[in-house]
Design a protein around this motif. Structure first.
Motif, PDB file in Angstrom:
ATOM      1  N   UNK A  30      24.414 -42.908 177.950  1.00  0.00           N
ATOM      2  CA  UNK A  30      23.738 -41.940 177.088  1.00  0.00           C
ATOM      3  C   UNK A  30      22.418 -41.480 177.701  1.00  0.00           C
ATOM      4  N   UNK A  31      21.668 -42.411 178.285  1.00  0.00           N
ATOM      5  CA  UNK A  31      20.363 -42.069 178.837  1.00  0.00           C
ATOM      6  C   UNK A  31      20.472 -41.324 180.161  1.00  0.00           C
ATOM      7  N   UNK A  32      21.570 -41.520 180.873  1.00  0.00           N
ATOM      8  CA  UNK A  32      21.735 -40.834 182.159  1.00  0.00           C
ATOM      9  C   UNK A  32      21.690 -39.322 181.999  1.00  0.00           C
ATOM     10  N   UNK A  33      22.075 -38.834 180.824  1.00  0.00           N
ATOM     11  CA  UNK A  33      22.065 -37.394 180.573  1.00  0.00           C
ATOM     12  C   UNK A  33      20.681 -36.868 180.216  1.00  0.00           C
ATOM     13  N   UNK A  34      19.700 -37.769 180.024  1.00  0.00           N
ATOM     14  CA  UNK A  34      18.375 -37.365 179.560  1.00  0.00           C
ATOM     15  C   UNK A  34      17.303 -37.504 180.630  1.00  0.00           C
ATOM     16  N   UNK A  54      17.835 -50.137 183.366  1.00  0.00           N
ATOM     17  CA  UNK A  54      16.757 -49.440 184.063  1.00  0.00           C
ATOM     18  C   UNK A  54      17.055 -49.266 185.542  1.00  0.00           C
ATOM     19  N   UNK A  55      17.659 -50.258 186.156  1.00  0.00           N
ATOM     20  CA  UNK A  55      17.976 -50.156 187.583  1.00  0.00           C
ATOM     21  C   UNK A  55      18.894 -48.965 187.855  1.00  0.00           C
ATOM     22  N   UNK A  56      19.797 -48.669 186.916  1.00  0.00           N
ATOM     23  CA  UNK A  56      20.719 -47.548 187.104  1.00  0.00           C
ATOM     24  C   UNK A  56      20.059 -46.200 186.864  1.00  0.00           C
ATOM     25  N   UNK A  57      18.897 -46.197 186.201  1.00  0.00           N
ATOM     26  CA  UNK A  57      18.281 -44.943 185.776  1.00  0.00           C
ATOM     27  C   UNK A  57      16.938 -44.649 186.435  1.00  0.00           C
ATOM     28  N   UNK A  58      16.246 -45.687 186.894  1.00  0.00           N
ATOM     29  CA  UNK A  58      14.861 -45.536 187.358  1.00  0.00           C
ATOM     30  C   UNK A  58      14.712 -46.054 188.788  1.00  0.00           C
TER      31      UNK A  58
END
Length: 217
Positions: A30-34, A54-58
């Motif tokens: 869900x956050x990957x789209x934001x 977080x590792x996957x997003x940041x």
């Protein structure tokens, strides 16, 4: 609570209290789209389950918790992250993060403590930053889950009335309308979305800090 989690830390990931991987994956999706997000903060990080999100997003991630035992387990699992020991109600951060998450920690905060928690996250986020965490929907009164969570909370209240120090952990004190109202009072623009594979059981709270803050941080 701090000493209890220090003792529980080596076994915590094998207990039912750890956030299920399905919820962690759904939150990541869900956050990957934001995004994109540069720096992420895991509030009440425990043994670091949220650091996988977080590792996957940041590009860079920080975990904060008050339990040295939990932080030791998290550091061993994610040695490349930054770890800070602090009370989440008084975090030492100022506009350093684009994304903040928390998993499985809201039940440890009484309603009167939520404003301090949310104010701290608000200060930690850069303008435009996002605070996200899953919340469970209240099960219907005809369900086993309804009576199970009610029984657990009642047992904890009895325990805390007769045993010191208290151990704060309740399932029914952080219902979505009250949480959203407190986030709004803290200055966030708050809403919820259904998690991709969470069905009707979980929603993802999305609290955005305005680019032009409406309150002093």
């Amino acid at each position: 609570m701090e000493h209890g989690y220090d003792l529980l830390a080596p076994k915590f990931d094998h207990t039912p209290f750890r956030t299920p991987d399905s919820i962690l994956r759904a939150t990541t999706d869900a956050l990957a789209e934001l995004g994109p997000f540069e720096r992420g903060l895991d509030v009440c990080c425990g043994t670091g389950a949220g650091l996988g999100v977080l590792r996957a997003l940041c590009r860079r991630s920080t975990g904060v918790d008050f339990s040295t035992g939990m932080l030791a387990q998290a550091r061993a699992a994610y040695p490349d992250a930054t770890w800070v020991r602090a009370d989440a109600r008084a975090m030492p951060f100022a506009e350093g993060f684009d994304l903040a998450v928390t998993f499985g920690a809201m039940g440890h905060f009484l309603p009167a403590e939520r404003p301090a928690l949310f104010d701290g996250v608000y200060r930690a986020l850069r303008p435009g930053g996002l605070f996200a965490f899953p919340v469970g929907a209240m099960p219907p009164p005809t369900s086993v889950a309804y009576w199970g969570t009610l029984g657990f909370d009642l047992a904890m209240r009895v325990r805390n009335a007769v045993w010191r120090p208290p151990f704060v952990m309740y399932y029914r004190t952080n219902q979505r309308p009250a949480v959203l109202a407190d986030l709004t009072m803290a200055g966030f623009s708050a809403s919820t979305v259904a998690l991709p594979d969470g069905g009707i059981t979980y929603q993802l709270v999305l609290a955005r800090k305005p680019v032009t803050p409406s309150r002093s941080s």
